[in-house]
Design a protein around this motif. Structure first.
Motif, PDB file in Angstrom:
ATOM      1  N   ASP A 199     -26.073  -9.008  35.423  1.00 46.71           N
ATOM      2  CA  ASP A 199     -24.661  -8.997  35.276  1.00 46.71           C
ATOM      3  C   ASP A 199     -24.060  -9.104  36.823  1.00 46.71           C
ATOM      4  N   LEU A 200     -23.082 -10.219  36.740  1.00 45.75           N
ATOM      5  CA  LEU A 200     -22.349 -10.202  38.272  1.00 45.75           C
ATOM      6  C   LEU A 200     -21.360  -8.936  38.060  1.00 45.75           C
ATOM      7  N   VAL A 201     -21.313  -8.224  39.321  1.00 44.72           N
ATOM      8  CA  VAL A 201     -20.523  -6.815  39.293  1.00 44.72           C
ATOM      9  C   VAL A 201     -19.500  -6.969  40.524  1.00 44.72           C
ATOM     10  N   TRP A 202     -19.654  -7.313  41.754  1.00 52.41           N
ATOM     11  CA  TRP A 202     -18.931  -7.208  42.739  1.00 52.41           C
ATOM     12  C   TRP A 202     -17.935  -8.332  42.902  1.00 52.41           C
ATOM     13  N   ALA A 203     -16.698  -8.200  42.442  1.00 55.06           N
ATOM     14  CA  ALA A 203     -15.694  -9.248  42.810  1.00 55.06           C
ATOM     15  C   ALA A 203     -14.810  -9.220  44.012  1.00 55.06           C
ATOM     16  N   CYS A 204     -14.610 -10.218  44.570  1.00 55.92           N
ATOM     17  CA  CYS A 204     -13.908 -10.303  45.919  1.00 55.92           C
ATOM     18  C   CYS A 204     -12.736 -11.501  45.935  1.00 55.92           C
ATOM     19  N   GLU A 205     -11.583 -11.062  45.689  1.00 54.76           N
ATOM     20  CA  GLU A 205     -10.635 -12.409  45.839  1.00 54.76           C
ATOM     21  C   GLU A 205     -10.402 -12.858  47.336  1.00 54.76           C
ATOM     22  N   ASP A 206     -10.427 -11.951  48.222  1.00 51.87           N
ATOM     23  CA  ASP A 206     -10.260 -12.411  49.569  1.00 51.87           C
ATOM     24  C   ASP A 206     -11.160 -11.795  50.577  1.00 51.87           C
ATOM     25  N   PRO A 207     -12.234 -12.786  51.091  1.00 53.37           N
ATOM     26  CA  PRO A 207     -13.280 -12.002  52.054  1.00 53.37           C
ATOM     27  C   PRO A 207     -12.699 -11.271  53.374  1.00 53.37           C
ATOM     28  N   LYS A 208     -11.270 -11.825  53.691  1.00 52.28           N
ATOM     29  CA  LYS A 208     -10.630 -11.011  54.763  1.00 52.28           C
ATOM     30  C   LYS A 208     -10.600  -9.412  54.648  1.00 52.28           C
ATOM     31  N   ALA A 209     -10.865  -9.298  53.554  1.00 61.01           N
ATOM     32  CA  ALA A 209     -10.565  -7.708  53.040  1.00 61.01           C
ATOM     33  C   ALA A 209     -11.818  -6.816  53.697  1.00 61.01           C
ATOM     34  N   LEU A 210     -12.788  -7.513  53.934  1.00 60.74           N
ATOM     35  CA  LEU A 210     -13.928  -6.850  54.475  1.00 60.74           C
ATOM     36  C   LEU A 210     -13.856  -6.360  55.875  1.00 60.74           C
ATOM     37  N   GLN A 211     -12.878  -7.061  56.800  1.00 57.20           N
ATOM     38  CA  GLN A 211     -12.490  -6.640  58.058  1.00 57.20           C
ATOM     39  C   GLN A 211     -11.663  -5.326  57.932  1.00 57.20           C
ATOM     40  N   ASP A 212     -11.350  -4.870  56.924  1.00 59.33           N
ATOM     41  CA  ASP A 212     -10.762  -3.694  56.856  1.00 59.33           C
ATOM     42  C   ASP A 212     -11.522  -2.366  56.376  1.00 59.33           C
ATOM     43  N   TRP A 213     -12.827  -2.679  56.420  1.00 56.06           N
ATOM     44  CA  TRP A 213     -13.853  -1.596  56.104  1.00 56.06           C
ATOM     45  C   TRP A 213     -14.377  -0.823  57.058  1.00 56.06           C
ATOM     46  N   ASP A 214     -13.694  -0.977  58.493  1.00 53.67           N
ATOM     47  CA  ASP A 214     -14.134  -0.481  59.539  1.00 53.67           C
ATOM     48  C   ASP A 214     -15.594  -0.645  59.908  1.00 53.67           C
ATOM     49  N   LEU A 215     -15.879  -1.828  59.844  1.00 55.55           N
ATOM     50  CA  LEU A 215     -17.679  -1.831  60.446  1.00 55.55           C
ATOM     51  C   LEU A 215     -17.564  -2.889  61.415  1.00 55.55           C
ATOM     52  N   GLY A 216     -16.315  -3.185  61.893  1.00 58.15           N
ATOM     53  CA  GLY A 216     -16.569  -4.131  63.067  1.00 58.15           C
ATOM     54  C   GLY A 216     -16.680  -5.864  62.635  1.00 58.15           C
ATOM     55  N   LEU A 217     -16.280  -6.035  61.247  1.00 53.55           N
ATOM     56  CA  LEU A 217     -16.493  -7.234  60.876  1.00 53.55           C
ATOM     57  C   LEU A 217     -15.467  -8.353  61.192  1.00 53.55           C
ATOM     58  N   THR A 218     -15.679  -9.422  61.706  1.00 53.84           N
ATOM     59  CA  THR A 218     -14.552 -10.282  61.792  1.00 53.84           C
ATOM     60  C   THR A 218     -14.808 -11.768  61.192  1.00 53.84           C
ATOM     61  N   LEU A 219     -14.090 -12.080  60.343  1.00 56.03           N
ATOM     62  CA  LEU A 219     -14.086 -13.256  59.604  1.00 56.03           C
ATOM     63  C   LEU A 219     -13.992 -14.817  60.459  1.00 56.03           C
ATOM     64  N   ARG A 220     -15.228 -15.397  60.606  1.00 58.49           N
ATOM     65  CA  ARG A 220     -15.304 -16.615  61.632  1.00 58.49           C
ATOM     66  C   ARG A 220     -14.781 -17.781  60.633  1.00 58.49           C
ATOM     67  N   GLU A 221     -15.733 -18.011  59.600  1.00 55.27           N
ATOM     68  CA  GLU A 221     -15.320 -19.205  58.717  1.00 55.27           C
ATOM     69  C   GLU A 221     -15.333 -18.687  57.314  1.00 55.27           C
ATOM     70  N   SER A 222     -14.548 -19.270  56.448  1.00 57.59           N
ATOM     71  CA  SER A 222     -14.605 -19.322  55.130  1.00 57.59           C
ATOM     72  C   SER A 222     -14.034 -20.432  54.032  1.00 57.59           C
ATOM     73  N   TRP A 223     -14.773 -20.826  53.363  1.00 53.27           N
ATOM     74  CA  TRP A 223     -14.275 -21.969  52.443  1.00 53.27           C
ATOM     75  C   TRP A 223     -14.968 -21.820  51.188  1.00 53.27           C
ATOM     76  N   PRO A 224     -14.152 -22.204  50.030  1.00 55.43           N
ATOM     77  CA  PRO A 224     -14.636 -22.265  48.636  1.00 55.43           C
ATOM     78  C   PRO A 224     -15.568 -23.277  48.467  1.00 55.43           C
ATOM     79  N   LEU A 225     -16.546 -23.000  47.491  1.00 55.84           N
ATOM     80  CA  LEU A 225     -17.529 -23.930  47.283  1.00 55.84           C
ATOM     81  C   LEU A 225     -17.139 -25.291  46.844  1.00 55.84           C
ATOM     82  N   SER A 226     -15.929 -25.417  46.287  1.00 55.41           N
ATOM     83  CA  SER A 226     -15.440 -26.561  45.509  1.00 55.41           C
ATOM     84  C   SER A 226     -14.883 -27.471  46.756  1.00 55.41           C
TER      85      SER A 226
END
Length: 269
Positions: A199-226
């Motif tokens: 089953d699919l489990v993890w839903a993420c509407e906005d990949p920018k949200a991972l920048q708030d996890w205090d892991l030092g992640l910076t979103l460089r690129e993102s685009w919908p598969l469509s």
């Protein structure tokens, strides 16, 4: 030569969906693997549809980011988490890069049988929910590009955070490419997945949200598969581009919120 039964667990079995999609879309190495596995792929062919297209587009996106990484870091290491039967190195290897394939025991057993390790290619048994695999990966030279293709969506949110924490903590300065899927998609499995136990489990509407996890992640690129990046889009057949145009014109955004994302990790760790 006798075909090999895959013998895979529920989530690991989903690697065969991606493998079959690549084979159907011209990946010769993937086609040879499909022929070597004792598995009924017919339902995947009957129920592929948009699922198959999006698997191939996701693969193409990660291929492009891998090409860019290897152009900048030709002696670096590409790490595929939940690697399954990825044949990316067959398409992109430059003769100097290192490749690490991390996966669970049943998946690595199948991989080693069908895709033996080489001088610069190593299969590592480990779970992304633990950190035991990191020492083995660190034996190969940096910089590092981590690819999590069709993997994290099967984890609970805490598991996703745990996996990315290991990457960010142990490999500061690396890049991480992964896919995310909106809640509507996660709650409504379709295509070949409906015939599997995972089953699919993890839903993420906005990949920018991972920048708030205090892991030092910076979103460089993102685009919908469509809506593929132009480098990927220009390589698509005309009929595929027309199909995507129709999807974007008539299908609600929430139903197509599957994205590919590239992050960099703070080099200070």
């Amino acid at each position: 030569m006798a075909k090999r039964a895959p013998g895979l667990g529920a989530v690991q079995e989903t690697m065969l969906i991606t493998l079959h999609a690549r084979a159907r879309c011209g990946d010769e190495a993937a086609a040879r693997l499909v022929e070597a596995i004792d598995y009924d792929f017919a339902p995947m062919q009957r129920n592929a549809g948009a699922t198959e297209l999006f698997h191939v587009l996701r693969c193409a996106a990660l291929d492009e980011w891998t090409r860019q990484f290897l152009a900048e870091c030709p002696h670096g290491t590409v790490v595929e988490l939940g690697a399954g039967l990825s044949t990316r190195a067959d398409r992109l290897d430059n003769g100097t890069a290192h490749w690490c394939y991390v996966d669970l025991p049943d998946a690595t057993e199948l991989r080693r049988a069908l895709l033996p390790d080489g001088e610069r290619r190593r299969t590592i048994t480990g779970s992304v929910l633990e950190d035991g695999w990191a020492d083995a990966v660190a034996a190969d030279p940096g910089p590092y590009l981590f690819l999590a293709e069709g993997v994290l969506v099967y984890l609970e949110p805490a598991g996703v955070r745990r996996a990315l924490t290991t990457v960010a903590t142990r490999f500061p300065g690396c890049r991480v490419a992964l896919d995310t899927h909106g809640e509507w998609i996660v709650k409504r499995s379709r295509g070949p997945l409906t015939r599997m136990a995972a089953d699919l489990v993890w839903a993420c509407e906005d990949p920018k949200a991972l920048q708030d996890w205090d892991l030092g992640l910076t979103l460089r690129e993102s685009w919908p598969l469509s809506r593929p990046d132009w480098v990927v889009r220009r390589a698509l057949p005309r009929h595929t581009r027309l199909t995507l145009a129709a999807v974007n014109a008539f299908v609600p955004r929430r139903m197509t919120n599957s994205r590919v994302n590239l992050y960099s990790v703070d080099a200070t760790g």
